[in-house]
Write a protein that holds these residues in place. Structure first.
Motif, short mmCIF file in Angstrom:
data_model
loop_
_atom_site.label_atom_id
_atom_site.label_comp_id
_atom_site.label_asym_id
_atom_site.label_seq_id
_atom_site.Cartn_x
_atom_site.Cartn_y
_atom_site.Cartn_z
N MET A 238 20.32 -24.85 18.93
CA MET A 238 20.34 -24.33 20.30
C MET A 238 20.32 -25.45 21.32
O MET A 238 21.06 -25.42 22.33
CB MET A 238 19.14 -23.41 20.52
CG MET A 238 18.98 -22.90 21.94
SD MET A 238 17.38 -22.11 22.23
CE MET A 238 16.27 -23.53 22.18
N LEU A 242 22.24 -26.10 24.89
CA LEU A 242 21.46 -25.46 25.95
C LEU A 242 21.52 -26.24 27.26
O LEU A 242 21.58 -25.65 28.34
CB LEU A 242 20.01 -25.31 25.49
CG LEU A 242 19.07 -24.57 26.44
CD1 LEU A 242 19.49 -23.11 26.58
CD2 LEU A 242 17.63 -24.65 25.95
N MET A 302 18.82 -16.19 23.29
CA MET A 302 19.79 -17.22 22.96
C MET A 302 21.21 -16.67 22.94
O MET A 302 22.15 -17.30 23.41
CB MET A 302 19.44 -17.86 21.61
CG MET A 302 18.16 -18.67 21.62
SD MET A 302 17.93 -19.66 20.13
CE MET A 302 17.67 -18.39 18.91
N ASN A 305 22.31 -16.26 26.45
CA ASN A 305 22.65 -17.55 27.03
C ASN A 305 24.02 -18.03 26.57
O ASN A 305 24.81 -18.57 27.36
CB ASN A 305 21.58 -18.57 26.66
CG ASN A 305 21.76 -19.90 27.35
OD1 ASN A 305 22.43 -20.80 26.84
ND2 ASN A 305 21.16 -20.05 28.52
N GLY A 306 24.31 -17.84 25.28
CA GLY A 306 25.63 -18.24 24.77
C GLY A 306 26.75 -17.44 25.39
O GLY A 306 27.81 -17.99 25.73
N TYR A 332 18.35 -18.58 30.56
CA TYR A 332 17.67 -19.87 30.40
C TYR A 332 16.16 -19.71 30.58
O TYR A 332 15.36 -20.31 29.84
CB TYR A 332 18.24 -20.85 31.42
CG TYR A 332 17.80 -22.29 31.24
CD1 TYR A 332 18.35 -23.07 30.23
CD2 TYR A 332 16.87 -22.87 32.09
CE1 TYR A 332 17.97 -24.40 30.07
CE2 TYR A 332 16.48 -24.19 31.93
CZ TYR A 332 17.04 -24.95 30.93
OH TYR A 332 16.66 -26.26 30.76
N GLU A 394 27.62 -23.19 20.33
CA GLU A 394 26.43 -23.76 19.68
C GLU A 394 25.20 -22.87 19.88
O GLU A 394 24.43 -22.64 18.94
CB GLU A 394 26.17 -25.16 20.25
CG GLU A 394 27.20 -26.18 19.80
CD GLU A 394 27.13 -27.49 20.57
OE1 GLU A 394 27.67 -28.51 20.06
OE2 GLU A 394 26.53 -27.50 21.67
N VAL A 395 25.03 -22.34 21.08
CA VAL A 395 23.86 -21.49 21.33
C VAL A 395 24.01 -20.15 20.59
O VAL A 395 23.03 -19.62 20.05
CB VAL A 395 23.67 -21.27 22.84
CG1 VAL A 395 22.48 -20.36 23.10
CG2 VAL A 395 23.47 -22.60 23.55
N SER A 398 23.04 -20.65 17.01
CA SER A 398 21.60 -20.72 16.80
C SER A 398 20.96 -19.33 16.81
O SER A 398 20.05 -19.04 16.02
CB SER A 398 20.97 -21.59 17.90
OG SER A 398 21.08 -20.97 19.17
N SER A 399 21.45 -18.45 17.68
CA SER A 399 20.89 -17.09 17.73
C SER A 399 21.17 -16.34 16.43
O SER A 399 20.32 -15.59 15.93
CB SER A 399 21.45 -16.32 18.92
OG SER A 399 22.82 -16.01 18.73
#
Length: 465
Positions: A238, A242, A302, A305-306, A332, A394-395, A398-399
């Motif tokens: 993340m 981020l 997450m 956010n992505g 965020y 990338e985010v 991670s989620s």
């Protein structure tokens, strides 16, 4: 690693969930604000440093990079110090280091000296304050811990909105040297916050000695916990993406032809939304029906956010970037409020001091890779859209790591027996049969009459000598 230490929290002490805990929360709010906002706020002095030492922007950018690297990379060192000496002494020393670094930087004659003072010494001081403050917050709050984490995390955007204009004002009036000197004095407030971190003391039991802690200096057994490993991997991935959008969103706006003042206003919008998003996310995570699913809520934040990053890549004008900053600020803030709350819930109070240090060390590598990788992609393509797509991918990854890993690996972990059930089973094992029918007088006569047959030695005058 290491022997028993006395710096950990006492076992069997119930979290007050209030009382002096509110003072601890205030101290954590201030420390979080200094730790996260200071590396960004110090950038207002970069132009003066470039003029003073005849260097480029990339050279001055190393100051913020070293500050962040020290904040994240010294996590295990902070864990060892906290477990050995306790939170309050470590934070007092950290406050002195943070102030000393900025005061010494005001007398520097080269950029290398600024790296060592502002970057290394001040960065180490902030690290020695940030991690122990979270540990103390975890010890003082249990039921209200999600809300407390959200309120403490709000210190980052609040201080960012305050320190950046203050730094500009100090530079205009006193120059960068005078500004560094005054900021060094301001950082002494970390010592005041350290004084608020009063350790919890276990109630003395009658006839018992002083409580002793068996915690290791750095407990690597957290890696045996599948939940911790999943969290550490997901958090590291993340962090790769981020911090990319806040770094590039202003340049993105300028590339679209937006004036400098309006482009800089985008960070103000993001920070303002972030201030309210963090406490709100903490309050929601603390609800009785939501708290058992805090890991899934963190995974959703997450994912949100992505998606915001991917949507921001399609923005073609200033209005689109404003909408992006609003939704990015919400997501965020959710991530900022939930990241340490989820870690506390996974590893528990007694292993949190070691767990957070190891997680921050892993994130330090990602912090040093993430924004530069976005810059390399931008240099190769000259298209900001691809940078935001990279961050969003990338985010989002991670989620999915946290969500799928928790669903398939953690949910199906065999359940441990409840303490009440285990105690009842143990009591049954140790309880003698009710109808044994053995006469106690016969047992006493047997033990007295034939001790040698039962593994005992008959004490006579000869054998006693």
């Amino acid at each position: 690693m290491g022997g028993a230490v006395g710096g950990g929290g006492p076992t069997g002490v119930k979290a007050p969930d209030g009382g002096w805990g509110w003072a601890v929360l205030f101290g954590c709010f201030v420390i979080t604000g200094f730790s996260y906002a200071f590396p960004k706020a110090v950038s207002v002095f970069f132009k003066e440093l470039m003029r003073e030492f005849g260097i480029g922007y990339s050279d001055t950018a190393w100051i913020s990079s070293i500050l962040l690297a020290m904040l994240y990379g010294t996590g295990p060192l902070c864990s060892v110090c906290v477990n050995r000496f306790g939170c309050r002494p470590v934070m007092l020393v950290g406050g002195l280091f943070a102030s000393l670094g900025m005061v010494a930087a005001s007398f520097c004659r080269s950029i290398i000296q600024v790296y060592l003072t502002t970057g290394v010494i001040t960065g180490l001081g902030l690290a020695l304050n940030f991690q122990p403050s979270l540990i103390m917050l975890n010890r003082y709050f249990s039921k209200r811990r999600p809300m407390a984490n959200g309120l403490a995390a709000a210190g980052s955007p609040v201080f960012l909105c305050a320190l950046s204009p203050l730094g500009q004002l100090l530079q205009d009036r006193y120059g960068w040297r005078g500004g560094f000197l005054i900021l060094g004095g301001l950082l002494l407030n970390c010592c005041v916050c350290a004084a608020l971190m009063r350790p919890l003391v276990a109630a003395a039991q009658p006839g018992s000695g002083p409580p002793r802690s068996s915690r290791r200096l750095l407990d690597l057994s957290v890696f045996r916990d599948r939940g911790f490993v999943l969290y550490a991997v997901a958090a590291s991935v993340m962090v790769l993406g981020l911090f990319i959008p806040p770094v590039f969103v202003v340049s993105y706006a300028k590339d679209l032809g937006v004036p400098d003042t309006k482009a800089a206003f985008l960070l103000t919008v993001l920070g303002f939304i972030d201030i309210f998003a963090r406490p709100a996310a903490g309050f929601v995570a603390g609800l009785g029906k939501v708290r058992p699913y805090s890991v899934y809520l963190f995974s959703f934040s997450m994912f949100f956010n992505g998606l915001a990053d991917l949507a921001g890549s399609t923005a073609g004008d200033y209005g689109g970037l404003v909408v992006f900053c609003i939704f990015f600020g919400i997501s965020y803030g959710m991530v900022g409020a939930l990241q340490f709350e989820v870690l506390m819930a996974i590893v528990g109070t007694h292993k949190f001091s070691s767990a957070i240090g190891l997680v921050l060390l892993m994130e330090a590598v990602a912090v040093l890779i993430g924004p530069p990788s976005g810059g390399k992609l931008l240099d190769a393509t000259h298209v900001y859209k691809y940078v935001f797509i990279l961050a969003g991918a990338e985010v989002l990854t991670s989620s999915l790591i946290l969500l799928l890993g928790n669903f398939f690996c953690i949910r199906k972990k065999p359940k441990e027996p409840q303490p009440e059930v285990a105690a009842a089973e143990e009591e049954k094992l140790h309880k003698p049969p009710a109808d044994s029918g053995v006469d106690l007088r016969e047992v006493e006569h047997f033990l007295k009459a034939e001790p040698e047959k039962n593994g005992e030695v008959i004490h006579t005058p000869e054998t006693s000598v």
